[in-house]
Design a protein around this motif. Structure first.
Motif, mmCIF file in Angstrom:
data_model
loop_
_atom_site.group_PDB
_atom_site.id
_atom_site.type_symbol
_atom_site.label_atom_id
_atom_site.label_comp_id
_atom_site.label_asym_id
_atom_site.label_seq_id
_atom_site.Cartn_x
_atom_site.Cartn_y
_atom_site.Cartn_z
ATOM 1 N N ASN A 166 -11.472 -55.954 -6.668
ATOM 2 C CA ASN A 166 -12.812 -56.872 -6.240
ATOM 3 C C ASN A 166 -13.729 -56.997 -7.654
ATOM 4 O O ASN A 166 -13.587 -56.738 -7.901
ATOM 5 N N GLU A 168 -16.177 -59.223 -7.214
ATOM 6 C CA GLU A 168 -17.459 -58.866 -7.317
ATOM 7 C C GLU A 168 -18.164 -57.905 -7.380
ATOM 8 O O GLU A 168 -18.664 -57.802 -7.873
ATOM 9 N N GLN A 169 -17.191 -56.822 -6.890
ATOM 10 C CA GLN A 169 -17.865 -54.599 -7.439
ATOM 11 C C GLN A 169 -17.678 -54.689 -8.688
ATOM 12 O O GLN A 169 -18.644 -54.002 -8.707
ATOM 13 N N SER A 172 -20.856 -56.082 -10.372
ATOM 14 C CA SER A 172 -22.258 -55.821 -9.722
ATOM 15 C C SER A 172 -22.101 -54.266 -10.293
ATOM 16 O O SER A 172 -22.815 -53.646 -10.643
ATOM 17 N N THR A 323 -20.907 -61.840 -15.136
ATOM 18 C CA THR A 323 -20.868 -62.185 -13.839
ATOM 19 C C THR A 323 -19.389 -61.804 -13.449
ATOM 20 O O THR A 323 -18.304 -61.378 -14.115
ATOM 21 N N VAL A 324 -19.317 -62.128 -12.044
ATOM 22 C CA VAL A 324 -17.999 -62.454 -11.343
ATOM 23 C C VAL A 324 -17.290 -63.271 -12.000
ATOM 24 O O VAL A 324 -17.088 -64.341 -12.241
ATOM 25 N N GLN A 326 -13.470 -65.101 -12.585
ATOM 26 C CA GLN A 326 -12.912 -66.065 -11.562
ATOM 27 C C GLN A 326 -11.366 -66.164 -11.766
ATOM 28 O O GLN A 326 -10.693 -66.342 -11.421
#
Length: 365
Positions: A166, A168-169, A172, A323-324, A326
């Motif tokens: 994931n 985003e995870q 984060s 950062t997320v 891509q």
């Protein structure tokens, strides 16, 4: 047995001695093209299936550098006289080194993983396995040394990455983990300095109490000495201090040695002795007579107002937060398909060679 070996060797010599006709190879390729294409196609299809069924993972990265001096300076506590509490200066490099060790420590990784219940995001029932396979192994650390200028010291640039399915995870969790370790490291340094401040203050206070107790004992001893001298002075009838009597005289023995001797205090006379005894007995405060007491009190007083705050200290500086991502980190589908197709071509080639050899062997036989 020797006849079989001889026959086998003669067969090999026949094969090696004959020239390989390229047209026969091409004929063999045309003859076996369905099988060869089938092998390559099968390998291509299997590699495509594997590439698209493999879980996609994403790699989040954060970049760290040592903290600025202003964020470690509060740890170097000085008193008014320039006395520093810590034996050695606490530099950004010192704090940053501890931070990097903590960041790579399983202790802090386990704390973050279990305190935040990250195991709930994975199917593994064994919590220790879940931690090792899904968090510990997916953290990577790369340290680079770069000299920004000849006038500046060498800087340590740390890249921390985390791989997860994931994106985003991944970003984060990585940012939160770095923040947790940074705060914990700063807290440890601040707690250590604040404890040192308290202990130093207690040391000064103990020394103050010790000096005051000692001065009281010295005063009592002085009174006893004066009372005894008063008795002697009365017996000798010495009421007034004779002119020329010194409180202390020096007897020189040699260039490097001398003896300081005091005149008997009964020679001061009964009046002087009685007056001093009365003054000492009425003395309520002996602090003014203690050498160095006020300096110690000032040091202890100054430490009462000194408290290092965690908010003023940083153990590392975040050059760029994660950062997320891509773009997926894995699988490299094109590479997998290419390698799978190449493997299929190699298998087809091996099959063609063995097919050609067996065909030649049959014709020779």
């Amino acid at each position: 047995n020797w006849k079989k070996k001889l026959k086998s060797h003669s067969w090999m010599r026949k094969i090696m001695s004959e020239e390989i006709n390229l047209s026969s190879i091409f004929d063999r390729i045309i003859q076996k093209k369905s099988i060869l294409i089938g092998i390559i196609a099968t390998s291509f299809i299997l590699s495509v299936i594997y590439a698209f069924h493999k879980d996609e993972t994403y790699k989040a990265q954060a970049y760290l550098i040592p903290p600025e001096s202003r964020y470690t300076q509060p740890l170097n506590v000085f008193l008014d006289d320039g006395y520093r509490l810590s034996r050695e200066e606490i530099t950004p490099s010192t704090v940053y080194r501890v931070f990097m060790l903590n960041l790579q420590s399983r202790k802090y990784q386990r704390k973050y993983f279990f305190d935040n219940n990250l195991h709930q995001h994975f199917d593994e029932n064994d919590l220790e396995k879940s931690f090792t396979n899904n968090f510990y192994k997916n953290l990577n650390f790369v340290l680079e040394s770069k000299i920004t200028s000849r006038d500046f010291r060498e800087q340590q640039f740390l890249t921390v990455s985390f791989i997860h399915t994931n994106p985003e995870q991944a970003a984060s969790w990585l940012n939160d983990y770095i923040k947790m370790v940074s705060n914990s490291t700063s807290q440890d340094f601040v707690d250590g300095i604040n404890i040192l401040i308290k202990n130093t203050k207690k040391t000064f206070e103990s020394e103050i109490i010790s000096k005051k107790n000692l001065e009281r004992k010295i005063t009592q001893d002085r009174i006893v000495q004066l009372q005894e001298a008063l008795i002697i002075a009365r017996e000798l009838g010495i009421n007034d201090r004779e002119p020329g009597i010194s409180n202390q005289q020096s007897v020189i023995l040699s260039e490097d040695e001398s003896i300081h001797s005091k005149n008997p205090i009964y020679l001061y006379g009964t009046r002087a002795l009685s007056a001093e005894i009365k003054a000492l007995e009425k003395r309520k405060n002996t602090d003014s007579f203690i050498s160095g007491l006020r300096q110690l009190e000032q040091k202890a007083k100054s430490l009462e107002t000194i408290t290092v705050k965690v908010s003023d200290v940083r153990s590392a500086q975040l050059d760029q937060a994660a950062t997320v991502p891509q773009v997926r980190h894995a699988p490299k589908r094109k590479l997998i398909v290419f390698l799978g197709t190449f493997l299929g071509g190699f298998i087809a080639f091996v099959y063609l060679i063995f097919s050609f050899i067996f065909s030649r062997q049959k014709n020779i036989s």
